[in-house]
Design a protein around this motif. Structure first.
Motif, PDB file in Angstrom:
ATOM      1  N   UNK A 299     -17.422   6.565 -13.186  1.00  0.00           N
ATOM      2  CA  UNK A 299     -18.463   6.864 -12.202  1.00  0.00           C
ATOM      3  C   UNK A 299     -17.894   7.150 -10.822  1.00  0.00           C
ATOM      4  N   UNK A 300     -16.725   6.584 -10.498  1.00  0.00           N
ATOM      5  CA  UNK A 300     -16.055   6.843  -9.222  1.00  0.00           C
ATOM      6  C   UNK A 300     -14.862   7.739  -9.492  1.00  0.00           C
ATOM      7  N   UNK A 301     -14.927   8.983  -9.010  1.00  0.00           N
ATOM      8  CA  UNK A 301     -13.882   9.951  -9.299  1.00  0.00           C
ATOM      9  C   UNK A 301     -12.690   9.828  -8.351  1.00  0.00           C
ATOM     10  N   UNK A 302     -12.959   9.564  -7.087  1.00  0.00           N
ATOM     11  CA  UNK A 302     -11.840   9.368  -6.156  1.00  0.00           C
ATOM     12  C   UNK A 302     -12.249   8.454  -5.017  1.00  0.00           C
ATOM     13  N   UNK A 303     -11.246   7.864  -4.391  1.00  0.00           N
ATOM     14  CA  UNK A 303     -11.423   6.972  -3.254  1.00  0.00           C
ATOM     15  C   UNK A 303     -10.915   7.659  -1.997  1.00  0.00           C
ATOM     16  N   UNK A 304     -11.731   7.693  -0.990  1.00  0.00           N
ATOM     17  CA  UNK A 304     -11.284   8.189   0.322  1.00  0.00           C
ATOM     18  C   UNK A 304     -11.974   7.323   1.376  1.00  0.00           C
ATOM     19  N   UNK A 305     -13.046   7.820   1.956  1.00  0.00           N
ATOM     20  CA  UNK A 305     -13.899   7.029   2.863  1.00  0.00           C
ATOM     21  C   UNK A 305     -13.118   6.189   3.858  1.00  0.00           C
ATOM     22  N   UNK A 306     -12.156   6.818   4.516  1.00  0.00           N
ATOM     23  CA  UNK A 306     -11.467   6.131   5.602  1.00  0.00           C
ATOM     24  C   UNK A 306     -10.106   5.577   5.258  1.00  0.00           C
ATOM     25  N   UNK A 307      -9.653   5.703   4.014  1.00  0.00           N
ATOM     26  CA  UNK A 307      -8.296   5.237   3.698  1.00  0.00           C
ATOM     27  C   UNK A 307      -7.278   6.049   4.483  1.00  0.00           C
ATOM     28  N   UNK A 308      -6.270   5.363   5.023  1.00  0.00           N
ATOM     29  CA  UNK A 308      -5.328   6.029   5.910  1.00  0.00           C
ATOM     30  C   UNK A 308      -4.006   5.274   5.929  1.00  0.00           C
ATOM     31  N   UNK A 309      -2.977   5.923   6.401  1.00  0.00           N
ATOM     32  CA  UNK A 309      -1.637   5.346   6.406  1.00  0.00           C
ATOM     33  C   UNK A 309      -1.340   4.661   7.732  1.00  0.00           C
ATOM     34  N   UNK A 322       2.119   8.754   9.338  1.00  0.00           N
ATOM     35  CA  UNK A 322       1.283   7.663   9.851  1.00  0.00           C
ATOM     36  C   UNK A 322      -0.016   8.234  10.443  1.00  0.00           C
ATOM     37  N   UNK A 323      -1.109   7.555  10.178  1.00  0.00           N
ATOM     38  CA  UNK A 323      -2.396   7.972  10.733  1.00  0.00           C
ATOM     39  C   UNK A 323      -3.072   9.081   9.960  1.00  0.00           C
ATOM     40  N   UNK A 324      -2.650   9.327   8.706  1.00  0.00           N
ATOM     41  CA  UNK A 324      -3.239  10.406   7.906  1.00  0.00           C
ATOM     42  C   UNK A 324      -4.295   9.867   6.956  1.00  0.00           C
ATOM     43  N   UNK A 325      -5.409  10.581   6.783  1.00  0.00           N
ATOM     44  CA  UNK A 325      -6.384  10.189   5.760  1.00  0.00           C
ATOM     45  C   UNK A 325      -5.834  10.486   4.364  1.00  0.00           C
ATOM     46  N   UNK A 326      -6.188   9.637   3.396  1.00  0.00           N
ATOM     47  CA  UNK A 326      -5.675   9.756   2.032  1.00  0.00           C
ATOM     48  C   UNK A 326      -6.834   9.645   1.051  1.00  0.00           C
ATOM     49  N   UNK A 327      -6.808  10.497   0.023  1.00  0.00           N
ATOM     50  CA  UNK A 327      -7.767  10.414  -1.080  1.00  0.00           C
ATOM     51  C   UNK A 327      -7.001  10.148  -2.365  1.00  0.00           C
ATOM     52  N   UNK A 328      -7.420   9.133  -3.117  1.00  0.00           N
ATOM     53  CA  UNK A 328      -6.795   8.783  -4.390  1.00  0.00           C
ATOM     54  C   UNK A 328      -7.733   9.214  -5.508  1.00  0.00           C
ATOM     55  N   UNK A 329      -7.317  10.198  -6.309  1.00  0.00           N
ATOM     56  CA  UNK A 329      -8.186  10.773  -7.336  1.00  0.00           C
ATOM     57  C   UNK A 329      -8.029   9.957  -8.619  1.00  0.00           C
ATOM     58  N   UNK A 330      -8.786   8.878  -8.716  1.00  0.00           N
ATOM     59  CA  UNK A 330      -8.677   7.946  -9.834  1.00  0.00           C
ATOM     60  C   UNK A 330      -8.935   8.630 -11.175  1.00  0.00           C
ATOM     61  N   UNK A 331      -9.939   9.500 -11.222  1.00  0.00           N
ATOM     62  CA  UNK A 331     -10.293  10.156 -12.482  1.00  0.00           C
ATOM     63  C   UNK A 331      -9.169  11.053 -12.979  1.00  0.00           C
ATOM     64  N   UNK A 400     -24.846  15.915  -6.655  1.00  0.00           N
ATOM     65  CA  UNK A 400     -23.931  16.769  -5.908  1.00  0.00           C
ATOM     66  C   UNK A 400     -22.644  16.067  -5.510  1.00  0.00           C
ATOM     67  N   UNK A 401     -22.661  14.742  -5.398  1.00  0.00           N
ATOM     68  CA  UNK A 401     -21.485  14.024  -4.912  1.00  0.00           C
ATOM     69  C   UNK A 401     -20.280  14.229  -5.825  1.00  0.00           C
ATOM     70  N   UNK A 402     -19.131  14.647  -5.263  1.00  0.00           N
ATOM     71  CA  UNK A 402     -17.928  14.800  -6.079  1.00  0.00           C
ATOM     72  C   UNK A 402     -17.211  13.478  -6.332  1.00  0.00           C
ATOM     73  N   UNK A 403     -17.463  12.480  -5.515  1.00  0.00           N
ATOM     74  CA  UNK A 403     -16.759  11.205  -5.671  1.00  0.00           C
ATOM     75  C   UNK A 403     -17.534  10.236  -6.563  1.00  0.00           C
ATOM     76  N   UNK A 404     -18.859  10.139  -6.392  1.00  0.00           N
ATOM     77  CA  UNK A 404     -19.694   9.310  -7.257  1.00  0.00           C
ATOM     78  C   UNK A 404     -20.404  10.231  -8.238  1.00  0.00           C
ATOM     79  N   UNK A 405     -19.747  10.493  -9.353  1.00  0.00           N
ATOM     80  CA  UNK A 405     -20.167  11.577 -10.253  1.00  0.00           C
ATOM     81  C   UNK A 405     -20.993  11.058 -11.429  1.00  0.00           C
ATOM     82  N   UNK A 406     -22.133  11.686 -11.641  1.00  0.00           N
ATOM     83  CA  UNK A 406     -22.973  11.367 -12.785  1.00  0.00           C
ATOM     84  C   UNK A 406     -24.155  12.303 -12.843  1.00  0.00           C
ATOM     85  N   UNK A 407     -24.798  12.425 -14.018  1.00  0.00           N
ATOM     86  CA  UNK A 407     -25.974  13.287 -14.133  1.00  0.00           C
ATOM     87  C   UNK A 407     -27.119  12.822 -13.248  1.00  0.00           C
TER      88      UNK A 407
END
Length: 420
Positions: A299-309, A322-331, A400-407
């Motif tokens: 149900x959770x395709x990737x984590x971002x929402x403020x994650x940063x180095x 340092x100071x870069x936003x990061x997205x982890x694509x769990x799916x 529509x959400x690409x991160x919280x994906x479901x029908x």
């Protein structure tokens, strides 16, 4: 095709029904910087490494532009709540999580989840009973989302928190506003953080009114436990309770809706597994099905929402500054062929399934001990009781959400239901 264009396609709602071929393309470059400056990480080992790396922060206030905006809001006197525990780093994160865990489950409340099992089954039974009326016969059309996968976890989280179930129309709007801010296509990170702060503050105000209406009366729900502060350490402040209550209300049902719906869709696409679940002669099958779903259709395709180095991080031959936003694509990581054999095959009989469906590290999904049995009971009862279920449309329409994906809806037809 460039890596950035691949990421833009992943974010495009037209690819929501099947993003997995795009993840295959994305994994060709394990770490890539995309248009908005985010570093996207898509391979299993690299994701696991970062989930356990203390240099990766979950506190968006560490992003230069976000931190400056938060300071400006404070100077402007705008209302807001402190970040919830999944948006903080140690030691603040650890303190808040300890206090929440003390009132949620093991080791302090081992009976909390176990004691809910009969209630979970009762809710599921009533929802399925309503599919066809009292006699349980006739061919009918059911929306698994609206008629089952949504009302089930909403009812559960309301009972757990001590929230009136009849308030659902009220908090649904505020919950949807919070969820929307996790979608990177709805604006820049500063704008989304501002909208999120407003949405969480609105939910916090709802909980404040709820707590005030109790006039000091306490129950056995999680909110009452947080208010009692029966721990050796200082209890949460009122503002921290409101912020974390808002998180639990949203996260406690939104992701489970998608997990149950994705699960039913996957079972209908794999009737041999549905038949095995229906027969009921494999006691551990439901648990294995849910674990494979968390890998195969999370149900959770990737984590971002403020994650940063917090510092420069060297990973897979790339330096994330340092100071870069990061997205982890769990799916994507859970379908990495370098981690799992035949990753695009749904196989609940896998011997080893160390998926990323619940994340990892210190932010491993807080609600996992509840989401697992919820989904196991839901899918088992649907398999046992629905007569000849079949899809009306495949693929179904997606959120529509690409991160919280479901029908958005999952229409099926059934020839009635068997007795509970």
């Amino acid at each position: 095709m460039t890596r950035t264009s691949t990421w833009q396609q992943i974010l495009d709602p037209s690819h929501r029904a099947d993003p997995y071929p795009l993840y295959t393309e994305l994994r060709k470059t394990p770490v890539v910087r995309v248009e908005d400056g985010t570093y996207v990480v898509s391979t299993y080992r690299e994701i696991v490494s970062l989930l356990h790396d203390p240099r990766l922060s979950s506190d968006a206030r560490n992003l230069p532009e976000v931190g400056a905006d938060v300071a400006a809001q404070y100077e402007e006197g705008l209302p807001g709540l402190p970040p919830n525990f999944i948006r903080t780093d140690p030691p603040e994160h650890d303190r808040l999580r300890r206090l929440l865990t003390r009132n949620f489950g093991p080791p302090h409340r081992p009976e909390r989840i176990d004691g809910m099992m009969s209630d979970l089954l009762g809710i599921v039974t009533r929802l399925i009973d309503d599919f066809t009326g009292e006699d349980g016969s006739g061919t009918v059309r059911v929306d698994i989302v609206d008629d089952f996968a949504y009302p089930f976890p909403v009812t559960v989280i309301c009972e757990l928190l001590g929230v009136p179930r009849e308030d659902e129309p009220r908090f649904q709007v505020m919950s949807g506003a919070v969820i929307e801010t996790a979608d990177p296509t709805t604006g820049g990170i500063v704008e989304r953080q501002r909208r999120r702060a407003k949405a969480v503050a609105d939910l916090g105000q709802y909980f404040a009114q709820l707590l005030d209406a109790r006039h000091g009366r306490r129950g056995d729900d999680l909110l009452s436990g947080l208010l009692s502060g029966d721990s050796d350490e200082a209890p949460m402040s009122r503002e921290e309770i409101l912020s974390n209550a808002a998180l639990l209300l949203v996260a406690g049902h939104e992701t489970t809706v998608n997990l149950v719906t994705n699960g039913m869709l996957t079972l209908l696409r794999h009737p041999e597994v549905l038949d095995r679940l229906r027969r009921g002669d494999e006691p551990d099958l439901a648990a294995h099905v849910v674990e494979e779903l968390l890998r195969y259709e999370p149900p959770v395709q990737f984590l971002s929402s403020g994650r940063n180095t917090l510092d420069d991080i060297e990973i897979a031959g790339t330096t994330i500054p340092k100071g870069s936003p990061v997205a982890l694509v769990l799916a994507s990581g859970s379908r990495d062929p370098g981690f799992v054999t035949d990753p695009d095959r749904f196989d609940p009989d896998r011997e080893h399934n160390e998926h990323l469906g619940f994340g990892g590290g210190i932010h491993y999904c807080f609600g996992a001990p509840l989401a697992r049995p919820e989904t196991q009971i839901a899918l088992t009862q649907l398999a046992h009781r629905l007569k000849n279920p079949r899809l009306v449309a495949d693929p179904p329409p997606y959120r529509t959400s690409p991160s919280l994906r479901g029908p958005r809806h999952l229409l099926i037809e059934i020839d009635g239901v068997d007795p509970a």
